[in-house]
Scaffold this motif. Structure first.
Motif, PDB file in Angstrom:
ATOM      1  N   UNK A   1       0.968  -1.218   0.127  1.00 58.31           N
ATOM      2  CA  UNK A   1       0.273   0.136   0.013  1.00 58.31           C
ATOM      3  C   UNK A   1       0.993   1.161   0.025  1.00 58.31           C
ATOM      4  N   UNK A   2       0.478   2.458  -0.442  1.00 60.83           N
ATOM      5  CA  UNK A   2       1.074   3.486  -0.204  1.00 60.83           C
ATOM      6  C   UNK A   2       1.333   4.129   1.227  1.00 60.83           C
ATOM      7  N   UNK A   3       0.266   3.725   1.889  1.00 65.38           N
ATOM      8  CA  UNK A   3       0.443   4.162   3.180  1.00 65.38           C
ATOM      9  C   UNK A   3       1.638   3.400   4.072  1.00 65.38           C
ATOM     10  N   UNK A   4       1.944   2.273   3.684  1.00 66.04           N
ATOM     11  CA  UNK A   4       2.956   1.654   4.195  1.00 66.04           C
ATOM     12  C   UNK A   4       4.377   1.957   3.388  1.00 66.04           C
ATOM     13  N   UNK A   5       4.122   2.296   2.187  1.00 66.91           N
ATOM     14  CA  UNK A   5       5.561   3.103   1.616  1.00 66.91           C
ATOM     15  C   UNK A   5       5.799   4.110   2.249  1.00 66.91           C
ATOM     16  N   UNK A   6       5.194   4.949   2.503  1.00 69.94           N
ATOM     17  CA  UNK A   6       5.256   6.499   3.192  1.00 69.94           C
ATOM     18  C   UNK A   6       5.900   6.088   4.339  1.00 69.94           C
TER      19      UNK A   6
END
Length: 251
Positions: free
Chosen positions: A121-126
């Motif tokens: 997910x992008x949340x985890x990437x960030x």
């Protein structure tokens, strides 16, 4: 190399299986199903190092999805094999790693030594980029198979058009961190505000929280709104996705 792969069930096993299917014959899967199904953790990092070294002529790149212990094994084996490795991260990996300074130290070293990092997910990437200062990250979302037969899809589409209701769907293990109880509480608040008409909530999954979730449904008087389904096969699961409007899981 993985300790989560079919016939084991669960999100990680399905995620990895879809990855292997997408790349067809380009990925060799190393796992021990007999020991996996007897709840023994294999391969642990020490035998995994030897496995990476022993098989070094068979592969160009290592892919691992369990940063501890397999990421540690891949990092150590890289010293001998000179073969790069890729780390696939899920939210729980980072959550567990942050619980001790020693694990966090290892995770930082493993991620920085990786060729690149895949997050789901992008949340985890960030989170990885901000908290671990890792910039070489890409996002690969989880996916599911579509129905096999086109006429089944057409039939379901016809049925879907006749429904005048908004369906919320959660598919996951029934564990506290997935947030089922939060959704139930939100639905109760909507009902109390007279905003629940035309909404239904379908929960698909198995796990230790099943009795707690069923009890909360009764306590909140949501029996006519919420349905909990367990033991679904892949075709049934595809139909649930197809019949839903919004996927919701406030992990």
């Amino acid at each position: 190399m993985t300790i989560d792969f079919p016939p084991m069930k669960g999100g990680v096993a399905r995620y990895l299986h879809q990855l292997v299917k997408f790349f067809n014959n380009d990925i060799i899967v190393v796992s021990d199903q007999k020991r996996l199904l007897s709840n023994r953790i294999w391969p642990h990092w020490i035998p995994s190092v030897f496995e990476f070294v022993r098989r070094r002529s068979d592969y160009d790149t290592v892919i691992i999805s369990h940063i501890l212990p397999l990421g540690l094994a891949a990092m150590i084996a890289k010293i001998v094999t000179r073969k790069p490795y890729v780390v696939i991260l899920h939210g729980l990996d980072i959550a567990l790693a942050g619980k001790s300074n020693w694990k966090r130290f290892l995770v930082v070293r493993i991620l920085k030594s990786a060729k690149f990092v895949v997050t789901n997910s992008y949340a985890l990437k960030e989170e990885v980029e901000a908290n671990y200062k890792i910039g070489k990250t890409v996002v690969v979302y989880p996916s599911v198979d579509s129905l096999d037969k086109e006429h089944d899809i057409a039939h379901l589409s016809d049925m879907r058009q006749k429904r005048d209701i908004t369906t919320l769907l959660t598919v996951s293990r029934l564990v506290e961190r997935k947030g089922h109880l939060l959704v139930l509480d939100a639905l109760a608040r909507l009902r109390d505000s007279n905003k629940l008409d035309g909404i239904e909530y379908v929960i698909v999954g198995d796990g230790p929280m099943e009795d707690v979730i069923r009890k909360r449904i009764i306590e909140l008087k949501l029996e006519n709104v919420v349905e909990l389904k367990s033991g679904l096969d892949d075709n049934d699961l595809a139909r649930e996705y197809h019949n839903s409007d919004i996927f919701i899981m406030p992990t």
